[in-house]
Design an enzyme around this catalytic site. Structure first.
Site, short mmCIF file in Angstrom:
data_model
loop_
_atom_site.label_atom_id
_atom_site.label_comp_id
_atom_site.label_asym_id
_atom_site.label_seq_id
_atom_site.Cartn_x
_atom_site.Cartn_y
_atom_site.Cartn_z
CE1 TYR A 155 32.77 19.06 34.91
CE2 TYR A 155 32.19 20.84 33.82
CZ TYR A 155 33.82 20.29 34.80
OH TYR A 155 33.97 19.86 34.75
CE LYS A 159 35.07 20.64 37.33
NZ LYS A 159 35.78 20.01 38.58
P1 NAP Z 1 39.03 12.82 32.31
O1 NAP Z 1 40.07 12.80 31.21
O2 NAP Z 1 38.15 11.99 32.57
O3 NAP Z 1 40.33 12.47 33.82
C1 NAP Z 1 39.78 11.77 34.76
C2 NAP Z 1 40.90 11.61 36.07
O4 NAP Z 1 40.13 11.76 37.43
C3 NAP Z 1 41.07 9.91 35.84
O5 NAP Z 1 42.21 10.30 36.09
C4 NAP Z 1 39.93 9.19 36.99
O6 NAP Z 1 41.08 8.02 37.17
C5 NAP Z 1 39.67 10.01 38.42
N1 NAP Z 1 38.72 10.69 38.90
C6 NAP Z 1 37.73 10.02 38.80
N2 NAP Z 1 36.57 10.46 39.91
C7 NAP Z 1 37.58 9.86 40.61
C8 NAP Z 1 37.52 9.68 42.01
N3 NAP Z 1 36.47 9.67 42.39
N4 NAP Z 1 38.18 9.23 42.70
C9 NAP Z 1 39.83 9.46 42.83
N5 NAP Z 1 39.83 10.19 41.36
C10 NAP Z 1 39.14 9.83 40.77
O7 NAP Z 1 39.15 14.47 32.78
P2 NAP Z 1 40.06 15.60 32.11
O8 NAP Z 1 39.22 15.85 31.35
O9 NAP Z 1 41.55 15.38 32.40
O10 NAP Z 1 39.36 16.32 33.21
C11 NAP Z 1 40.41 16.45 34.51
C12 NAP Z 1 40.07 17.91 35.35
O11 NAP Z 1 39.54 19.20 34.56
C13 NAP Z 1 38.88 17.76 35.76
O12 NAP Z 1 38.37 18.04 37.49
C14 NAP Z 1 37.76 17.90 34.91
O13 NAP Z 1 36.18 18.17 35.53
C15 NAP Z 1 38.79 19.79 34.97
N6 NAP Z 1 37.82 20.30 33.64
C16 NAP Z 1 38.07 19.81 32.27
C17 NAP Z 1 37.80 19.75 31.35
C18 NAP Z 1 37.82 19.67 29.79
O14 NAP Z 1 38.17 20.12 28.35
N7 NAP Z 1 38.49 18.39 29.60
C19 NAP Z 1 37.55 21.91 31.23
C20 NAP Z 1 37.44 21.71 32.27
C21 NAP Z 1 38.05 21.29 33.75
P3 NAP Z 1 39.66 6.44 36.49
O15 NAP Z 1 40.63 6.50 35.27
O16 NAP Z 1 40.90 5.65 37.63
O17 NAP Z 1 38.53 6.82 37.17
#
Ligand code: NAP
Length: 247
Positions: A155, A159
């Protein structure tokens, strides 16, 4: 910060951070394409909520890690909209494991979605942005892409790659009027982080000077700003939204 008349594609827009981004951009007046990969019901619900705000919404299923899927998504989008003015490369996954135990598939899946996905989606929208000499691209990185994190080599590498890609693209595309920036969220309360144990969450909290976890809206507010004309002189930046975790 009106985005009226603009069209935004938010990958992974159906849940978590992507959902908050979709709603905030819609509130600012943009039409929104919500990309998702498995949860159609969640994506359709976001479209409903967005259309209540008086803008157009469209849910499109596509695996961003698959270039043919992304091409198909663009064809579907072109049937409804003139093109994409704002691209938010938000879709991301984790497959955590200690490096010594990490399977080839865990490494590959994370690279495919988090890094290759941005390559495919950006390629798919860039030609029109260059032609119209206008575009905003916002890539989701992470604080751990800067700091590293035990158990997340795949990861963190993906990133960190997002940051290199963002800066290179910003340099290539500045002359075309396209701004490319990355956001590095800290710990944001979503499905992705809900799987962490209470002990890990407590430990993380102790490293956050603002003493709270982030909300998806904390990220969405920045995306609206970066998508607006108010941010026209900002490109190639990695902006941390992490309560002070990485400084
Ligand atoms: P999340 O709640 O797990 O949601 C992930 C989203 O991405 C869902 O809409 C999912 O759709 C979609 N997705 C996953 N795999 C996909 C693919 N192969 N093609 C198209 N869509 C896909 O994640 P989140 O926490 O909101 O994170 C969003 C972004 O922020 C990510 O890039 C993550 O790495 C980054 N981020 C998050 C955090 C954190 O603390 N949460 C921190 C740093 C960075 P489905 O539901 O249809 O599968």
């Amino acid at each position: 910060m009106s985005l009226s008349g603009k069209t935004a594609l938010v990958t992974g827009g159906s849940r978590g951070i992507g959902k908050a981004i979709s709603k905030a951009l819609a509130q600012a007046g943009a039409n929104i394409i919500i990309n998702y990969t498995s949860n159609k019901e969640a994506a359709d619900k976001v479209v409903e909520e967005i259309e209540e705000l008086g803008v157009k919404g469209l849910a499109v299923k596509a695996n961003v890690a698959d270039s043919n899927d992304v091409k198909g998504m663009m064809e579907e989008i072109e049937g409804h909209f003139d093109g994409v003015d704002i691209l938010v490369n938000n879709a991301g996954i984790t497959r955590d494991n200690l490096f010594m135990r990490m399977k080839d598939e865990e490494w590959q899946q994370v690279m495919d979605v988090n890094l290759n996905g941005i390559f495919f989606c950006t390629k798919a929208v860039i030609r029109r942005m260059m032609k119209q000499k206008y575009g905003k691209i916002i890539n989701m990185s992470s604080v751990v892409g800067v700091m590293g994190n035990a158990g997340q080599a795949n990861y963190c590498a993906s990133k960190a790659g997002v940051i290199g890609l963002t800066k290179s693209l910003a340099k290539e595309l500045a002359v075309k009027g396209i701004n490319v920036n990355a956001i590095a969220p800290g710990f944001i309360d979503t499905d992705m982080t809900s799987v962490l144990t209470d002990n890990i969450k407590e430990e993380l909290l102790s490293h956050i000077p603002l003493k709270r976890y982030g909300k998806p809206e904390d990220i969405a507010n920045l995306v609206v700003f970066l998508s607006s004309e108010n941010a026209n002189y900002i490109t190639g930046q990695v902006i941390h939204v992490d309560g002070g975790m990485a400084m």
